[in-house]
Each structure stands twice: as C-alpha cells, then as structure tokens.
Write a protein that holds these residues in place. Structure first.
Motif, PDB file in Angstrom:
ATOM      1  N   GLU A   7       0.834  -1.207   0.000  1.00  0.00           N
ATOM      2  CA  GLU A   7       0.000   0.000   0.000  1.00  0.00           C
ATOM      3  C   GLU A   7       0.870   1.259   0.000  1.00  0.00           C
ATOM      4  O   GLU A   7       0.547   2.261  -0.675  1.00  0.00           O
ATOM      5  N   ASP A   8       1.995   1.225   0.757  1.00  0.00           N
ATOM      6  CA  ASP A   8       2.912   2.368   0.779  1.00  0.00           C
ATOM      7  C   ASP A   8       3.505   2.621  -0.601  1.00  0.00           C
ATOM      8  O   ASP A   8       3.609   3.768  -1.057  1.00  0.00           O
ATOM      9  N   ILE A   9       3.903   1.530  -1.269  1.00  0.00           N
ATOM     10  CA  ILE A   9       4.477   1.659  -2.607  1.00  0.00           C
ATOM     11  C   ILE A   9       3.452   2.244  -3.567  1.00  0.00           C
ATOM     12  O   ILE A   9       3.743   3.151  -4.364  1.00  0.00           O
ATOM     13  N   ALA A  10       2.225   1.747  -3.495  1.00  0.00           N
ATOM     14  CA  ALA A  10       1.157   2.233  -4.390  1.00  0.00           C
ATOM     15  C   ALA A  10       0.891   3.719  -4.143  1.00  0.00           C
ATOM     16  O   ALA A  10       0.733   4.492  -5.102  1.00  0.00           O
ATOM     17  N   ARG A  11       0.838   4.121  -2.863  1.00  0.00           N
ATOM     18  CA  ARG A  11       0.549   5.517  -2.550  1.00  0.00           C
ATOM     19  C   ARG A  11       1.659   6.442  -3.066  1.00  0.00           C
ATOM     20  O   ARG A  11       1.384   7.485  -3.671  1.00  0.00           O
ATOM     21  N   GLN A  12       2.928   6.053  -2.870  1.00  0.00           N
ATOM     22  CA  GLN A  12       4.038   6.889  -3.320  1.00  0.00           C
ATOM     23  C   GLN A  12       4.102   6.966  -4.849  1.00  0.00           C
ATOM     24  O   GLN A  12       4.525   7.980  -5.414  1.00  0.00           O
ATOM     25  N   ALA A  13       3.682   5.895  -5.525  1.00  0.00           N
ATOM     26  CA  ALA A  13       3.719   5.877  -6.991  1.00  0.00           C
ATOM     27  C   ALA A  13       2.477   6.494  -7.607  1.00  0.00           C
ATOM     28  O   ALA A  13       2.423   6.713  -8.828  1.00  0.00           O
ATOM     29  N   GLY A  14       1.460   6.770  -6.771  1.00  0.00           N
ATOM     30  CA  GLY A  14       0.236   7.354  -7.280  1.00  0.00           C
ATOM     31  C   GLY A  14      -0.607   6.398  -8.084  1.00  0.00           C
ATOM     32  O   GLY A  14      -1.268   6.797  -9.057  1.00  0.00           O
ATOM     33  N   VAL A  15      -0.600   5.113  -7.676  1.00  0.00           N
ATOM     34  CA  VAL A  15      -1.398   4.101  -8.377  1.00  0.00           C
ATOM     35  C   VAL A  15      -2.201   3.322  -7.341  1.00  0.00           C
ATOM     36  O   VAL A  15      -2.008   3.465  -6.132  1.00  0.00           O
ATOM     37  N   VAL A  38       6.059   2.802 -10.423  1.00  0.00           N
ATOM     38  CA  VAL A  38       6.138   1.802  -9.351  1.00  0.00           C
ATOM     39  C   VAL A  38       7.566   1.276  -9.216  1.00  0.00           C
ATOM     40  O   VAL A  38       8.099   1.141  -8.103  1.00  0.00           O
ATOM     41  N   GLN A  39       8.193   0.966 -10.329  1.00  0.00           N
ATOM     42  CA  GLN A  39       9.563   0.436 -10.282  1.00  0.00           C
ATOM     43  C   GLN A  39      10.541   1.451  -9.713  1.00  0.00           C
ATOM     44  O   GLN A  39      11.476   1.093  -8.995  1.00  0.00           O
ATOM     45  N   GLU A  40      10.326   2.738 -10.014  1.00  0.00           N
ATOM     46  CA  GLU A  40      11.201   3.766  -9.452  1.00  0.00           C
ATOM     47  C   GLU A  40      11.047   3.852  -7.939  1.00  0.00           C
ATOM     48  O   GLU A  40      12.036   4.004  -7.210  1.00  0.00           O
ATOM     49  N   VAL A  41       9.824   3.731  -7.447  1.00  0.00           N
ATOM     50  CA  VAL A  41       9.612   3.747  -5.998  1.00  0.00           C
ATOM     51  C   VAL A  41      10.232   2.514  -5.349  1.00  0.00           C
ATOM     52  O   VAL A  41      10.863   2.604  -4.290  1.00  0.00           O
ATOM     53  N   ILE A  42      10.035   1.356  -5.975  1.00  0.00           N
ATOM     54  CA  ILE A  42      10.619   0.120  -5.443  1.00  0.00           C
ATOM     55  C   ILE A  42      12.135   0.248  -5.347  1.00  0.00           C
ATOM     56  O   ILE A  42      12.756  -0.126  -4.330  1.00  0.00           O
ATOM     57  N   GLN A  43      12.754   0.798  -6.390  1.00  0.00           N
ATOM     58  CA  GLN A  43      14.205   0.941  -6.403  1.00  0.00           C
ATOM     59  C   GLN A  43      14.686   1.941  -5.350  1.00  0.00           C
ATOM     60  O   GLN A  43      15.660   1.698  -4.647  1.00  0.00           O
ATOM     61  N   SER A  44      13.988   3.055  -5.222  1.00  0.00           N
ATOM     62  CA  SER A  44      14.430   4.098  -4.292  1.00  0.00           C
ATOM     63  C   SER A  44      14.223   3.704  -2.839  1.00  0.00           C
ATOM     64  O   SER A  44      14.924   4.184  -1.946  1.00  0.00           O
ATOM     65  N   THR A  45      13.264   2.818  -2.569  1.00  0.00           N
ATOM     66  CA  THR A  45      12.964   2.420  -1.194  1.00  0.00           C
ATOM     67  C   THR A  45      13.535   1.054  -0.829  1.00  0.00           C
ATOM     68  O   THR A  45      13.447   0.635   0.321  1.00  0.00           O
ATOM     69  N   SER A  46      14.132   0.353  -1.832  1.00  0.00           N
ATOM     70  CA  SER A  46      14.657  -1.009  -1.611  1.00  0.00           C
ATOM     71  C   SER A  46      13.563  -1.938  -1.087  1.00  0.00           C
ATOM     72  O   SER A  46      13.806  -2.799  -0.236  1.00  0.00           O
ATOM     73  N   TYR A  47      12.362  -1.766  -1.597  1.00  0.00           N
ATOM     74  CA  TYR A  47      11.236  -2.591  -1.163  1.00  0.00           C
ATOM     75  C   TYR A  47      11.379  -4.018  -1.695  1.00  0.00           C
ATOM     76  O   TYR A  47      11.749  -4.236  -2.853  1.00  0.00           O
TER      77      TYR A  47
END
Length: 358
Positions: A7-15, A38-47
C-alpha cells in the motif's frame, strides 16, 4: 525505509494497490508509465515483497528445482556439475526465483522426495539432469504434467523438453582434427555406455574414423565413467595397443589418461596426444594444457532456467529442444606432429567446426 507495505508503494507511486501488485508480479496488463513509477519507488525504497504474499498473489512458489537422480552419483566430485549449478543459480537470481537442489542418492530418497516435487506447490518447474538408461524418473515426471526440462538429451525425447550440445558432431570434429594432424592409431575413452553423452560421443568418434575410410578397431575403444580414475584405468588398457592419439569423452577422464601415459614413460604430446571434452578449468590449468571441446556449461544452465520459465509462463507444449554450440579449443596436448599444425590451422578449420588456438 523499514516495514514498507505494498500500500505504501502504491501511494508513493500514485497508483492503486492492485496496479502495484501487478507490477511486482510482472503482470503485462499495466501501462508503461504506471510500471515505471512503481519500479522507481521500489528501487528508491529497496522494497522487497513478502515471499508468501507474492506466492499467493501470483499462484506460484517462485522456486525452481534442480533434480539429480540416483544415477548421477558423482555430483560432488565431477567439476562439471558445480559449473552447471552456477549457471542455474545465476539465472534464478536474475529472474527472482529461488533454487532448490534435490539429490536422490538412494531409492528411499526418490520415494520420499518425488511426491513433493512432482506437483505444483513446492516448485514451479524442474531442471532434471539426464538420467542413465535404466532410470525411469523422467517418465514419472512426464506423467505428472509438470514443467520439466532435461539437461542432456534423454533416451526417449518424444514430447520432452531438453537442452544439450550436439555431442555426435562435436566428437566427430575432435577426431577429424586428430586425423588432419596426421595420426593413424586414434583411440577413444568413452563415457558410460548407459548415458546418452557417452553413446553420442562414441558415435562421433566412429563417424570420423569411417569417413576417413578406416575400419573401427574395437581394441582402440575403452569405456570410462567420466571420472579421473576411470580415465586412468582405461588408458592403462589402451597403452597395450599403442595408440598415437586419444579422444577422451571428458576433461576429467583425460587428466587421468594423461597421468597413466606419463607414468608409462610417454611424453605428451611428443609420444602421444590427447583431446578432451568440456573445457573445464582444469583443462587450461594443468601442467599440460589440454586441447578440448568447449561446451558452454554455465550458459547451458542459465539457458535451461530461461527455457523452463518460458514453459511456466506459456505452457509445456510444444516441447522445447535447445542445442547449444561447441568449440574446439586447441592447446598443447595434441601437438605431437607439429608439421601438420599450421596446415590444420589455416586450411582445415571448417572441416572440424569452430576452433580457437591457444
């Protein structure tokens, strides 16, 4: 950033959460712009998605099994298998799969392990090292209608996906090269005659002999089992018939064969020459650098994973058959008749296939 959720990833990516989930699970039904965010958020947060949640969402375990049947008893001593496993592991890591290794050393192992691996749940697919003639594990796995690719040509290849090199053509090329260097009494040390690799490499040897117009001398053929000790023992038998060159069906056996020749007082390559098969590290690291057929073992393992993933994604039919290239690598061990070498290098390369001079 600890304890991130989808949910955090989705919120930060705006999806939406479902869109983020589809990106994480490589679902193609996502727009490129959303996938990129989404991939940019995943990469920046190391999710990293939770493994259990990922499996539930995708209906997969994200695990591939490398299975070695009872007939493969030399896994821990044959350097071929660590290199194959290296290629498999690297490709699994690249494609976000976990690798499980299953060694069936006894009938009891096979009885206990087979039900666990032959149905979806624990594994998404299996890479099976080809078995010997009497081993029925391939038939059992095929009946389970499970994604399986066999490493090495199976005896019955109908409907079976497998990956291999052209062992017949490669062995034929190696023996052709020895013939073109001027050798007449060319012997061979085979692999096991209940394995397809052993059978095919012997067939290649015989083809090269017969196309020269020579008769196959069974006295110049000695069977090994791909181990160094068997190469040593086979060479001791062959020394009685005085070959001037030997094609050996694996580098490991070739090292043993060379040791037997040296202990008998022969100089390699002045008195007797050798060509191996595999191009394992020992081929270039030994005192006498071994001329050999290079097969891309690490790449072989990686290609097996990629093909298996295609089967998991797109279905097991039609069966896939992948034949990878080999290369003749020319080093010190075949140079006894040096006067022929330049001619072979310059004029005869196309007669025995791709070659590289070292």
């Amino acid at each position: 950033m600890p304890n991130l959720t989808l949910e955090d990833i989705a919120r930060q990516a705006g999806v939406s959460r479902s869109t983020a989930s589809r990106v994480v699970n490589d679902d193609p039904n996502v727009s490129e712009s959303a996938r990129k965010r989404v991939q940019e958020v995943i990469q920046s947060t190391s999710y990293h998605p939770h493994p259990a949640a990922r499996s539930l969402a995708s209906h997969r375990s994200w695990m591939i099994g490398l299975v070695l049947p009872r007939s493969v008893s030399n896994f821990f001593i044959d350097p071929y298998f660590p290199r194959l496993t290296q290629g498999v592991a690297q490709a699994c890591n690249q494609h976000n799969y976990t690798l499980g290794l299953f060694l069936m050393e006894t009938k009891e192992d096979e009885r206990r392990i087979f039900p666990r691996i032959s149905h979806k749940g624990l594994l998404d697919g299996i890479i099976l090292q080809t078995a010997q003639m009497e081993d029925k594990i391939i038939d059992r796995l095929l009946k389970s209608d499970f994604p399986v690719i066999v490493a090495g040509r199976p005896f019955n290849s109908r409907g079976i996906s497998f990956i291999d090199v052209d062992n017949v053509n490669a062995a034929q090329g190696a023996v052709r090269y020895l013939i073109q260097l001027g050798y007449f009494r060319i012997a061979t040390i085979t692999g096991r005659m209940n394995s397809t690799a052993g059978i095919d490499r012997l067939e290649g040897y015989k083809k090269a002999i017969m196309e020269r117009g020579w008769e196959v001398d069974e006295g110049l053929i000695a069977e090994g089992d791909f181990s160094e000790l068997s190469g040593y023992a086979a060479m001791q038998r062959l020394l009685l018939v005085k070959p001037d060159a030997v094609f050996v069906a694996s580098d490991t056996m070739a090292i043993g064969a060379i040791r037997a020749a040296q202990e008998a007082g022969l100089h390699v390559p002045n008195d007797i020459s050798f060509v191996g098969f595999d191009d394992l590290p020992v081929a270039s690291q030994s005192e006498i650098k071994l001329t050999t057929i290079r097969q891309p073992i690490v790449q072989f393992g990686a290609r097996a994973v990629e093909t298996l993933i295609d089967m998991i994604d797109n279905g097991i039919k039609p069966s896939r058959r992948i034949i990878m290239d080999t290369e003749l690598v020319i080093r010190d061990s075949c140079g006894a008749l040096q006067k022929y070498v330049d001619k072979a290098k310059l004029e005869k390369v196309n007669d025995y296939g791709s070659a590289r001079i070292y």
